[in-house]
Design a protein around this motif. Structure first.
Motif, PDB file in Angstrom:
ATOM      1  N   THR A  70     -16.550   2.524   2.209  1.00 41.38           N
ATOM      2  CA  THR A  70     -15.096   2.379   2.263  1.00 41.38           C
ATOM      3  C   THR A  70     -14.627   1.304   1.288  1.00 41.38           C
ATOM      4  O   THR A  70     -13.569   1.426   0.669  1.00 41.38           O
ATOM      5  N   GLN A 116      -9.607   3.170  -5.439  1.00 37.02           N
ATOM      6  CA  GLN A 116      -8.224   3.603  -5.249  1.00 37.02           C
ATOM      7  C   GLN A 116      -7.260   2.516  -5.706  1.00 37.02           C
ATOM      8  O   GLN A 116      -6.270   2.802  -6.385  1.00 37.02           O
ATOM      9  N   PHE A 117      -7.531   1.275  -5.345  1.00 35.64           N
ATOM     10  CA  PHE A 117      -6.669   0.165  -5.742  1.00 35.64           C
ATOM     11  C   PHE A 117      -6.604   0.083  -7.273  1.00 35.64           C
ATOM     12  O   PHE A 117      -5.555  -0.205  -7.843  1.00 35.64           O
ATOM     13  N   THR A 135      -4.186   1.665   6.331  1.00 31.35           N
ATOM     14  CA  THR A 135      -5.224   1.702   7.366  1.00 31.35           C
ATOM     15  C   THR A 135      -5.733   0.291   7.647  1.00 31.35           C
ATOM     16  O   THR A 135      -5.541  -0.605   6.827  1.00 31.35           O
ATOM     17  N   ASN A 158     -14.589   2.984  -2.022  1.00 29.58           N
ATOM     18  CA  ASN A 158     -13.441   3.877  -2.121  1.00 29.58           C
ATOM     19  C   ASN A 158     -12.154   3.092  -2.327  1.00 29.58           C
ATOM     20  O   ASN A 158     -11.348   3.425  -3.205  1.00 29.58           O
ATOM     21  N   ALA A 159     -11.980   2.046  -1.545  1.00 32.04           N
ATOM     22  CA  ALA A 159     -10.749   1.273  -1.631  1.00 32.04           C
ATOM     23  C   ALA A 159     -10.622   0.584  -2.988  1.00 32.04           C
ATOM     24  O   ALA A 159      -9.546   0.589  -3.594  1.00 32.04           O
ATOM     25  N   GLN A 192      -8.739  -0.821   7.564  1.00 28.31           N
ATOM     26  CA  GLN A 192      -9.712  -1.253   6.569  1.00 28.31           C
ATOM     27  C   GLN A 192      -9.035  -1.704   5.279  1.00 28.31           C
ATOM     28  O   GLN A 192      -9.392  -2.731   4.700  1.00 28.31           O
ATOM     29  N   ARG A 193      -8.057  -0.958   4.833  1.00 27.69           N
ATOM     30  CA  ARG A 193      -7.400  -1.334   3.577  1.00 27.69           C
ATOM     31  C   ARG A 193      -6.584  -2.610   3.754  1.00 27.69           C
ATOM     32  O   ARG A 193      -6.484  -3.435   2.845  1.00 27.69           O
ATOM     33  N   LEU A 234      -0.556   4.845  -0.622  1.00 26.27           N
ATOM     34  CA  LEU A 234      -1.768   4.784   0.200  1.00 26.27           C
ATOM     35  C   LEU A 234      -1.396   4.440   1.640  1.00 26.27           C
ATOM     36  O   LEU A 234      -0.524   3.600   1.886  1.00 26.27           O
ATOM     37  N   LEU A 264       0.823  -1.201   0.000  1.00 27.31           N
ATOM     38  CA  LEU A 264       0.000   0.000   0.000  1.00 27.31           C
ATOM     39  C   LEU A 264       0.860   1.256   0.000  1.00 27.31           C
ATOM     40  O   LEU A 264       0.637   2.186  -0.780  1.00 27.31           O
ATOM     41  N   GLY A 317      -7.443  -5.923   1.792  1.00 24.44           N
ATOM     42  CA  GLY A 317      -6.270  -6.343   1.029  1.00 24.44           C
ATOM     43  C   GLY A 317      -5.953  -7.803   1.338  1.00 24.44           C
ATOM     44  O   GLY A 317      -5.558  -8.571   0.465  1.00 24.44           O
TER      45      GLY A 317
END
Lengths: 149, 149
Positions: free
Chosen positions: A70, A77-78, A32, A73-74, A34-35, A29, A24, A39
DNA sequence: ATAGCTGCAAATGCTTTGCAAGGCC
DNA sequence: GGCCTTGCAAAGCATTTGCAGCTAT
Protein backbone atom coordinates in the motif's frame (compact mmCIF):
# COMPACT_ATOMS: atom_id res chain seq x y z
CA UNK A 1 -7.04 -13.23 12.30
CA UNK A 2 -7.77 -10.48 14.72
CA UNK A 3 -10.13 -7.78 13.65
CA UNK A 4 -9.04 -4.37 14.77
CA UNK A 5 -11.64 -1.80 15.38
CA UNK A 6 -11.57 1.27 13.28
CA UNK A 7 -9.85 3.48 15.76
CA UNK A 8 -6.75 5.50 15.15
CA UNK A 9 -4.10 4.43 17.58
CA UNK A 10 -1.73 7.30 17.06
CA UNK A 11 -2.04 10.79 18.32
CA UNK A 12 -3.32 14.09 17.23
CA UNK A 13 -4.15 13.87 13.63
CA UNK A 14 -7.74 14.87 13.34
CA UNK A 15 -7.14 18.38 12.19
CA UNK A 16 -4.23 17.66 9.93
CA UNK A 17 -6.19 14.78 8.48
CA UNK A 18 -9.00 17.16 7.84
CA UNK A 19 -6.75 19.17 5.58
CA UNK A 20 -5.29 16.05 4.06
CA UNK A 21 -8.74 14.80 3.22
CA UNK A 22 -9.29 17.85 1.11
CA UNK A 23 -5.88 17.54 -0.40
CA UNK A 24 -6.50 13.94 -1.42
CA UNK A 25 -9.99 14.57 -2.73
CA UNK A 26 -8.68 17.53 -4.62
CA UNK A 27 -6.54 15.22 -6.71
CA UNK A 28 -9.22 12.58 -7.08
CA UNK A 29 -8.09 10.13 -4.42
CA UNK A 30 -10.27 8.71 -1.70
CA UNK A 31 -9.31 9.73 1.80
CA UNK A 32 -8.63 6.28 3.17
CA UNK A 33 -7.14 5.71 6.59
CA UNK A 34 -3.88 4.46 5.08
CA UNK A 35 -3.45 7.43 2.77
CA UNK A 36 -4.29 9.82 5.57
CA UNK A 37 -1.78 8.10 7.83
CA UNK A 38 1.18 8.31 5.50
CA UNK A 39 0.04 11.70 4.30
CA UNK A 40 0.35 12.90 7.89
CA UNK A 41 3.93 11.66 7.90
CA UNK A 42 4.80 13.18 4.55
CA UNK A 43 3.02 16.52 4.57
CA UNK A 44 3.46 17.64 8.12
CA UNK A 45 5.41 20.78 7.42
CA UNK A 46 8.98 20.33 6.45
CA UNK A 47 10.07 18.76 3.20
CA UNK A 48 11.08 15.15 3.30
CA UNK A 49 12.89 12.51 1.28
CA UNK A 50 11.70 8.96 1.70
CA UNK A 51 11.84 5.54 0.16
CA UNK A 52 8.97 3.09 0.31
CA UNK A 53 10.75 1.08 2.91
CA UNK A 54 11.86 4.00 5.09
CA UNK A 55 8.32 5.31 5.11
CA UNK A 56 6.92 1.90 5.93
CA UNK A 57 9.33 1.50 8.84
CA UNK A 58 8.36 4.90 10.09
CA UNK A 59 4.65 4.18 9.80
CA UNK A 60 4.99 0.90 11.66
CA UNK A 61 7.06 2.59 14.35
CA UNK A 62 4.28 5.14 14.71
CA UNK A 63 1.82 2.35 15.32
CA UNK A 64 0.08 2.64 11.98
CA UNK A 65 -1.28 -0.44 10.29
CA UNK A 66 -0.32 -0.37 6.65
CA UNK A 67 1.29 -2.82 4.28
CA UNK A 68 4.37 -2.17 2.22
CA UNK A 69 2.38 -2.76 -0.96
CA UNK A 70 0.00 0.00 0.00
CA UNK A 71 2.93 2.32 0.67
CA UNK A 72 4.22 1.63 -2.83
CA UNK A 73 0.81 2.18 -4.33
CA UNK A 74 0.28 5.41 -2.44
CA UNK A 75 3.71 6.82 -3.25
CA UNK A 76 3.15 6.13 -6.93
CA UNK A 77 -0.33 7.59 -6.88
CA UNK A 78 0.85 10.69 -5.01
CA UNK A 79 3.59 11.09 -7.58
CA UNK A 80 1.16 10.68 -10.46
CA UNK A 81 -0.99 13.50 -9.20
CA UNK A 82 1.90 15.79 -8.38
CA UNK A 83 1.89 15.55 -4.59
CA UNK A 84 5.36 13.98 -4.69
CA UNK A 85 8.30 13.93 -7.01
CA UNK A 86 10.69 11.10 -7.77
CA UNK A 87 14.38 11.81 -7.33
CA UNK A 88 16.97 9.85 -9.28
CA UNK A 89 19.99 9.25 -7.09
CA UNK A 90 20.40 5.58 -6.45
CA UNK A 91 19.88 2.92 -9.07
CA UNK A 92 18.88 0.39 -6.43
CA UNK A 93 15.93 2.18 -4.94
CA UNK A 94 13.46 4.98 -5.56
CA UNK A 95 13.48 8.16 -3.52
CA UNK A 96 10.46 10.43 -3.24
CA UNK A 97 10.58 14.09 -2.37
CA UNK A 98 7.71 16.00 -0.80
CA UNK A 99 9.10 19.17 -2.31
CA UNK A 100 7.63 19.19 -5.79
CA UNK A 101 8.88 22.60 -6.76
CA UNK A 102 11.87 23.07 -9.00
CA UNK A 103 15.00 22.49 -6.98
CA UNK A 104 18.08 20.32 -6.87
CA UNK A 105 19.95 17.97 -4.54
CA UNK A 106 23.07 17.09 -2.73
CA UNK A 107 23.46 13.34 -2.49
CA UNK A 108 25.87 12.06 0.11
CA UNK A 109 27.28 8.98 -1.56
CA UNK A 110 28.69 7.87 1.74
CA UNK A 111 25.43 7.45 3.61
CA UNK A 112 22.71 7.92 0.98
CA UNK A 113 21.44 11.14 2.51
CA UNK A 114 19.64 13.65 0.29
CA UNK A 115 19.62 17.40 0.89
CA UNK A 116 17.68 20.04 -1.00
CA UNK A 117 19.39 22.87 -2.83
CA UNK A 118 17.05 25.81 -3.30
CA UNK A 119 16.31 26.49 -6.93
CA UNK A 120 17.81 29.96 -6.84
CA UNK A 121 21.13 28.70 -5.55
CA UNK A 122 21.93 26.84 -8.72
CA UNK A 123 22.17 28.44 -12.08
CA UNK A 124 22.15 26.26 -15.15
CA UNK A 125 22.96 28.03 -18.36
CA UNK A 126 21.60 25.77 -21.02
CA UNK A 127 23.14 26.72 -24.30
CA UNK A 128 22.77 23.46 -26.21
CA UNK A 129 19.97 23.30 -28.71
CA UNK A 130 17.50 20.52 -28.18
CA UNK A 131 17.06 17.72 -30.64
CA UNK A 132 14.44 18.67 -33.20
CA UNK A 133 10.83 18.72 -32.09
CA UNK A 134 11.73 18.24 -28.46
CA UNK A 135 10.97 20.39 -25.46
CA UNK A 136 12.29 20.40 -21.94
CA UNK A 137 10.31 18.40 -19.43
CA UNK A 138 12.58 19.18 -16.51
CA UNK A 139 16.12 19.71 -15.35
CA UNK A 140 17.73 17.75 -12.56
CA UNK A 141 21.01 18.70 -10.98
CA UNK A 142 22.54 16.23 -8.60
CA UNK A 143 25.70 17.12 -6.74
CA UNK A 144 27.30 14.02 -5.32
CA UNK A 145 29.23 14.78 -2.16
CA UNK A 146 31.41 12.74 0.13
CA UNK A 147 33.40 13.17 3.34
CA UNK A 148 36.87 14.70 3.06
CA UNK A 149 38.47 11.27 2.80
CA UNK B 1 32.46 -5.19 -37.52
CA UNK B 2 32.80 -8.87 -38.10
CA UNK B 3 35.19 -11.29 -36.49
CA UNK B 4 37.19 -12.78 -39.32
CA UNK B 5 38.31 -15.93 -37.66
CA UNK B 6 38.31 -17.73 -34.41
CA UNK B 7 41.84 -17.43 -33.23
CA UNK B 8 42.30 -19.36 -30.04
CA UNK B 9 46.03 -19.66 -29.65
CA UNK B 10 48.66 -17.19 -28.67
CA UNK B 11 48.55 -15.75 -32.18
CA UNK B 12 47.82 -12.06 -32.47
CA UNK B 13 44.24 -11.09 -33.05
CA UNK B 14 43.15 -8.02 -34.96
CA UNK B 15 44.66 -4.73 -33.99
CA UNK B 16 41.70 -3.22 -32.17
CA UNK B 17 41.80 -6.21 -29.86
CA UNK B 18 45.50 -5.63 -29.54
CA UNK B 19 44.86 -2.15 -28.22
CA UNK B 20 42.07 -3.37 -26.00
CA UNK B 21 44.34 -5.97 -24.53
CA UNK B 22 46.66 -3.23 -23.35
CA UNK B 23 43.75 -1.20 -22.13
CA UNK B 24 42.44 -4.07 -20.05
CA UNK B 25 45.80 -5.07 -18.69
CA UNK B 26 46.50 -1.45 -17.90
CA UNK B 27 43.63 -1.52 -15.42
CA UNK B 28 44.51 -4.93 -14.05
CA UNK B 29 42.00 -7.05 -15.92
CA UNK B 30 42.82 -10.15 -17.91
CA UNK B 31 42.21 -9.86 -21.61
CA UNK B 32 39.65 -12.61 -21.95
CA UNK B 33 37.79 -13.24 -25.20
CA UNK B 34 34.53 -12.02 -23.66
CA UNK B 35 36.00 -8.77 -22.37
CA UNK B 36 37.72 -8.15 -25.68
CA UNK B 37 34.48 -8.82 -27.55
CA UNK B 38 32.34 -6.39 -25.64
CA UNK B 39 35.24 -3.98 -25.43
CA UNK B 40 35.29 -3.92 -29.21
CA UNK B 41 31.63 -2.97 -29.18
CA UNK B 42 32.04 -0.32 -26.51
CA UNK B 43 35.33 1.34 -27.38
CA UNK B 44 35.23 1.43 -31.13
CA UNK B 45 35.39 5.17 -31.55
CA UNK B 46 32.21 7.05 -30.85
CA UNK B 47 30.77 7.34 -27.38
CA UNK B 48 27.96 5.01 -26.48
CA UNK B 49 25.21 4.51 -23.93
CA UNK B 50 24.25 0.94 -23.17
CA UNK B 51 22.42 -1.21 -20.68
CA UNK B 52 23.49 -4.74 -19.85
CA UNK B 53 20.66 -6.13 -21.89
CA UNK B 54 21.12 -3.89 -24.92
CA UNK B 55 24.80 -4.78 -25.02
CA UNK B 56 24.03 -8.45 -24.65
CA UNK B 57 21.54 -8.34 -27.52
CA UNK B 58 24.09 -6.56 -29.63
CA UNK B 59 26.83 -9.04 -28.81
CA UNK B 60 24.60 -12.00 -29.62
CA UNK B 61 23.52 -10.35 -32.88
CA UNK B 62 27.21 -9.94 -33.72
CA UNK B 63 27.69 -13.66 -33.26
CA UNK B 64 29.62 -13.35 -30.02
CA UNK B 65 29.25 -16.01 -27.38
CA UNK B 66 28.81 -14.36 -24.01
CA UNK B 67 26.36 -14.72 -21.17
CA UNK B 68 24.31 -11.93 -19.67
CA UNK B 69 25.96 -12.54 -16.29
CA UNK B 70 29.35 -11.93 -17.82
CA UNK B 71 28.08 -8.73 -19.41
CA UNK B 72 26.95 -7.55 -16.00
CA UNK B 73 30.25 -8.51 -14.44
CA UNK B 74 32.27 -6.81 -17.15
CA UNK B 75 30.21 -3.60 -17.10
CA UNK B 76 30.67 -3.37 -13.36
CA UNK B 77 34.37 -4.11 -13.53
CA UNK B 78 34.87 -1.58 -16.33
CA UNK B 79 33.03 0.97 -14.25
CA UNK B 80 35.10 0.18 -11.17
CA UNK B 81 38.32 0.87 -13.04
CA UNK B 82 37.05 4.00 -14.75
CA UNK B 83 36.58 2.68 -18.27
CA UNK B 84 32.85 3.35 -18.01
CA UNK B 85 30.55 5.59 -16.06
CA UNK B 86 27.11 4.89 -14.71
CA UNK B 87 24.36 7.32 -15.68
CA UNK B 88 21.31 7.75 -13.50
CA UNK B 89 18.27 8.29 -15.65
CA UNK B 90 15.89 5.42 -15.18
CA UNK B 91 15.23 3.81 -11.82
CA UNK B 92 14.40 0.50 -13.47
CA UNK B 93 17.68 -0.16 -15.22
CA UNK B 94 21.30 0.91 -15.24
CA UNK B 95 22.81 2.84 -18.13
CA UNK B 96 26.54 2.89 -18.79
CA UNK B 97 28.34 5.58 -20.73
CA UNK B 98 31.63 5.06 -22.53
CA UNK B 99 32.32 8.75 -22.17
CA UNK B 100 33.87 9.01 -18.73
CA UNK B 101 34.76 12.67 -18.95
CA UNK B 102 32.73 15.34 -17.25
CA UNK B 103 29.60 15.96 -19.28
CA UNK B 104 25.84 15.90 -19.02
CA UNK B 105 22.80 14.35 -20.68
CA UNK B 106 19.54 14.82 -22.46
CA UNK B 107 17.18 11.99 -21.60
CA UNK B 108 14.25 11.52 -23.92
CA UNK B 109 11.54 10.38 -21.54
CA UNK B 110 9.45 9.28 -24.48
CA UNK B 111 11.82 6.61 -25.82
CA UNK B 112 14.56 6.30 -23.20
CA UNK B 113 17.23 7.66 -25.49
CA UNK B 114 20.29 9.34 -23.98
CA UNK B 115 22.29 12.09 -25.67
CA UNK B 116 25.51 13.68 -24.48
CA UNK B 117 25.76 17.38 -23.73
CA UNK B 118 29.37 18.57 -23.94
CA UNK B 119 30.68 19.80 -20.63
CA UNK B 120 31.27 23.33 -21.90
CA UNK B 121 27.68 23.74 -23.05
CA UNK B 122 26.29 23.65 -19.55
CA UNK B 123 27.24 26.06 -16.86
CA UNK B 124 26.38 25.28 -13.29
CA UNK B 125 26.97 28.07 -10.86
CA UNK B 126 27.17 26.38 -7.52
CA UNK B 127 26.68 28.96 -4.81
CA UNK B 128 25.41 26.75 -2.02
CA UNK B 129 27.89 25.83 0.62
CA UNK B 130 28.41 22.17 1.17
CA UNK B 131 27.50 20.46 4.40
CA UNK B 132 30.43 20.54 6.76
CA UNK B 133 33.38 18.32 6.02
CA UNK B 134 32.04 17.34 2.63
CA UNK B 135 33.56 17.71 -0.80
CA UNK B 136 32.11 17.38 -4.26
CA UNK B 137 32.46 13.98 -5.86
CA UNK B 138 30.73 14.97 -9.07
CA UNK B 139 27.91 16.96 -10.63
CA UNK B 140 25.26 15.43 -12.85
CA UNK B 141 22.87 17.46 -14.92
CA UNK B 142 20.05 15.62 -16.56
CA UNK B 143 17.73 17.47 -18.90
CA UNK B 144 14.59 15.46 -19.48
CA UNK B 145 13.11 16.17 -22.88
CA UNK B 146 9.98 15.04 -24.67
CA UNK B 147 8.28 15.52 -28.03
CA UNK B 148 6.24 18.68 -28.57
CA UNK B 149 3.04 16.96 -27.46
C1' DA C 1 -24.72 0.06 -3.59
C1' DT C 2 -20.65 0.16 -5.86
C1' DA C 3 -16.46 1.67 -7.52
C1' DG C 4 -12.28 2.05 -5.41
C1' DC C 5 -8.79 0.51 -1.91
C1' DT C 6 -6.09 -2.72 0.96
C1' DG C 7 -3.22 -6.56 2.00
C1' DC C 8 -1.32 -10.77 1.33
C1' DA C 9 1.29 -13.65 -1.46
C1' DA C 10 2.91 -14.65 -5.78
C1' DA C 11 4.95 -12.77 -9.80
C1' DT C 12 8.14 -9.75 -12.16
C1' DG C 13 12.35 -7.72 -13.83
C1' DC C 14 16.93 -6.38 -13.14
C1' DT C 15 21.07 -7.68 -11.02
C1' DT C 16 24.15 -10.55 -8.22
C1' DT C 17 26.20 -14.82 -6.71
C1' DG C 18 27.75 -19.89 -5.82
C1' DC C 19 30.22 -23.09 -7.87
C1' DA C 20 32.19 -26.27 -11.32
C1' DA C 21 34.49 -26.17 -15.68
C1' DG C 22 37.51 -23.76 -18.55
C1' DG C 23 40.93 -20.13 -20.00
C1' DC C 24 44.77 -16.63 -19.33
C1' DC C 25 49.36 -15.68 -17.98
C1' DG D 1 50.04 -24.95 -12.78
C1' DG D 2 47.60 -21.61 -10.38
C1' DC D 3 44.51 -18.20 -10.19
C1' DC D 4 41.11 -15.58 -12.53
C1' DT D 5 36.96 -15.78 -15.38
C1' DT D 6 32.92 -17.72 -17.33
C1' DG D 7 28.31 -19.51 -17.49
C1' DC D 8 24.51 -21.54 -15.80
C1' DA D 9 21.04 -21.63 -12.56
C1' DA D 10 19.51 -20.11 -8.37
C1' DA D 11 19.18 -16.45 -5.21
C1' DG D 12 18.34 -11.64 -4.07
C1' DC D 13 15.96 -7.18 -4.04
C1' DA D 14 12.97 -3.66 -4.98
C1' DT D 15 8.71 -3.16 -6.94
C1' DT D 16 4.27 -4.57 -9.09
C1' DT D 17 0.14 -7.21 -9.50
C1' DG D 18 -3.98 -10.61 -8.96
C1' DC D 19 -7.58 -11.17 -6.29
C1' DA D 20 -10.73 -11.64 -2.31
C1' DG D 21 -12.45 -8.97 1.23
C1' DC D 22 -13.26 -4.35 2.96
C1' DT D 23 -14.42 0.76 2.78
C1' DA D 24 -15.39 5.51 1.35
C1' DT D 25 -18.80 8.06 -0.66
Amino acid sequence: MVTMENVNTHTNQNESHQTLTDKLRGVGLRATRQRLDIGSLLFSGKYRHVTAESLHDEAIAAGMKISLATIYNALNQFTDVGLLREVLVDPTRTYFDTNTSSHHHFFNIDNGHLTDIPHDEINVSCLPTLPDGQIIDGVDVLIRIKPVA
